[in-house]
Write an enzyme that holds these catalytic residues in place. Sequence first.
Site, mmCIF file in Angstrom:
data_model
loop_
_atom_site.group_PDB
_atom_site.id
_atom_site.type_symbol
_atom_site.label_atom_id
_atom_site.label_comp_id
_atom_site.label_asym_id
_atom_site.label_seq_id
_atom_site.Cartn_x
_atom_site.Cartn_y
_atom_site.Cartn_z
ATOM 1 N N PHE A 1 -12.406 -5.822 13.662
ATOM 2 C CA PHE A 1 -11.338 -6.366 12.831
ATOM 3 C C PHE A 1 -10.914 -5.370 11.756
ATOM 4 C CE2 PHE A 1 -10.141 -8.936 9.015
ATOM 5 C CZ PHE A 1 -8.950 -9.430 9.524
ATOM 6 N N GLN A 2 -9.639 -5.104 11.678
ATOM 7 C CA GLN A 2 -9.020 -4.196 10.706
ATOM 8 C C GLN A 2 -9.584 -2.774 10.807
ATOM 9 O OE1 GLN A 2 -8.930 -6.087 6.787
ATOM 10 N NE2 GLN A 2 -6.995 -7.036 7.321
ATOM 11 N N MET B 1 24.954 7.334 2.796
ATOM 12 C CA MET B 1 24.845 8.675 3.355
ATOM 13 C C MET B 1 25.063 8.659 4.871
ATOM 14 S SD MET B 1 24.600 11.812 2.524
ATOM 15 C CE MET B 1 23.724 12.160 0.991
ATOM 16 N N GLU C 1 0.817 -1.218 0.000
ATOM 17 C CA GLU C 1 0.000 0.000 0.000
ATOM 18 C C GLU C 1 0.849 1.266 0.000
ATOM 19 O OE1 GLU C 1 -0.387 -2.536 2.081
ATOM 20 O OE2 GLU C 1 -2.474 -3.232 2.037
ATOM 21 N N LYS D 1 -17.470 0.368 5.018
ATOM 22 C CA LYS D 1 -17.912 -0.732 4.160
ATOM 23 C C LYS D 1 -19.403 -0.649 3.841
ATOM 24 C CE LYS D 1 -18.206 -5.806 4.432
ATOM 25 N NZ LYS D 1 -17.752 -6.098 3.088
#
Length: 583
Positions: free
Chosen positions: A137-138, A495, A75, A187
């Site tokens: 959930f989530q 670096m 993502e 949802k």
Amino acid sequence: MDQTKDEKLIARDPEITWEDEESLARDTYNGAKALLDVLEQEGVELIFGYPGGSLLALYDALLDSSIRHILPRHEQSAVHAADAYARVSGKVGVCLATSGPGAANMVTGIANAYMDSIPVVILTGQVSTHLLGTDSFQEVDITGITMPITKHSYLVKDARDIPRIVKEAFYIAGTGRPGPVLIDLPKNIMAADASDSYPSKVALKSYKFFTKGNAGQIAEAAKALAQSKKPVVYAGGGVITSRAEKGLRDLIEKANIPVVTTLMGIGSLPSTHPNHLGMVGMHGTITANLAIDECDLLLAIGVRFDDRVTSGLKHRFATKAKVIHIDIDPAEIGKVIRANIPIVGDAKLVLEEFLLKASPPEIDPWWMKLRAWQKQYPLGYEPDGHLNPQMILEAMGKLSPEDTIVVTDVGQHQMWAAQFYPVTRAKQFITSAGLGTMGFGLPAAIGAQFAEPDNLVFLVTGDGSLQMSIHELATAVQYALPIKIILMNNGVLGMVRQMQKVLFNERFSQIQLDANPDFVKLADAYGIKGLRVDSPEQIEYALKTAIETKGPFIVDFTISPDEVVLPFVPAGQGITEILEGEK
């Protein structure tokens, strides 16, 4: 407005199942379909996204949409790809992820876009509204998490609001000082009945931005320029964002004044232009830094005086100069450096008016001094028979067409690219400047290639950065993207090693990448051809082979861990306290 029977069922009945929602989603003009219709009307052609349970209705609707969905492997990559797509195309980028971990994985990408003022609309799935706040959930509070790194965010609680919210989100993301806007989509809202009405205009009472600058202040600035003896233009990313490159060029050629750029400002003026002194700041040219220190008039355009330029020492930066600061964001005026003449407005419009009022100052002695510095302190390197990163970038510039796009990751290779690749136009040099996000490069190159599918796209990366998003090699292969990966492979976090060498007496700590893979073999496993190069004589052949080979290609250049980026102003030092060569 009254809710429909199905909408009430979805929104309020805690017993409703996902299967019920999906059944309803197929049979109704729902939030998901309304969302895609509005996106189409906003001109969206591509979405970079990753599916999940909370977005099933949306992904089902995508099957019937004209919008093309691109599937990266993470993502965070979706945001970086949308970010670079926006930078190259000039459009608002769009990305999508599911609720919970999907949304949380986007946070770094959102912060990256926010720091560099890139217009991106982020769509995130969310649990159903009746589950919000229950640790379901989530579930994560993504609007709360991202509040400091978005320009605005929405949590949609009524599907009928989707057209208005999307219209507003695109307007906010792309106007004023651009930036990311997030829309959180529960949802059940995606499955609920929605409106197909598309608002013709945006009405936001609390959202204002400036366009034209104050005429009196512009006249005052023009007068100050005409009277100056040592002026310098300090150009940043705001010049490119506002498409003010022509106005900048017209002004500096009319007044014959020198220009330095920030990292984000690279491309605002061709690097080969005689008035261009180079990048300023930590790894800027010595001439650019000395010019800032010595100037009596600093015309700052679309910059935010970040600490990579000022070293965080505002009391020691351009202390001899009268400062004119042009920026569309009034919050930037005076935030770091006090402006004697502040001008809030769009850089393009301000420069157009400035040009009409500007008169050339008499600065021949100043140019003589600048040219002497350029002769004394050229940006260069000493070929020692080994593979120098600078000679790779110079060869890339010679062998690639003018419309080539260069995307970088973050590290030493980024600064070498900024110094040595000949950038000739805006939107040609794509890099993570403000946040400095390792792993930005490969997904950003993917976004850039989608924005300009016919252009050659180089990714300049390091072995540390590449491994932070190396899974996106699969995305490049899946969509047959002909990205040419230029890997500066030194086996260390270069670096960090350079700073430990200079600032911590070579007490190297946790910078060895001893278990690096064979990158050519790894690329081959993904179906990507490649070459390994370890001598200067192989550079041209390898680059030509990469450019002429159809599809993605990787060139693994083996460089020494002792290579350093010079000049170098250590953090906390003044802009003229420059380390260069043996000095």
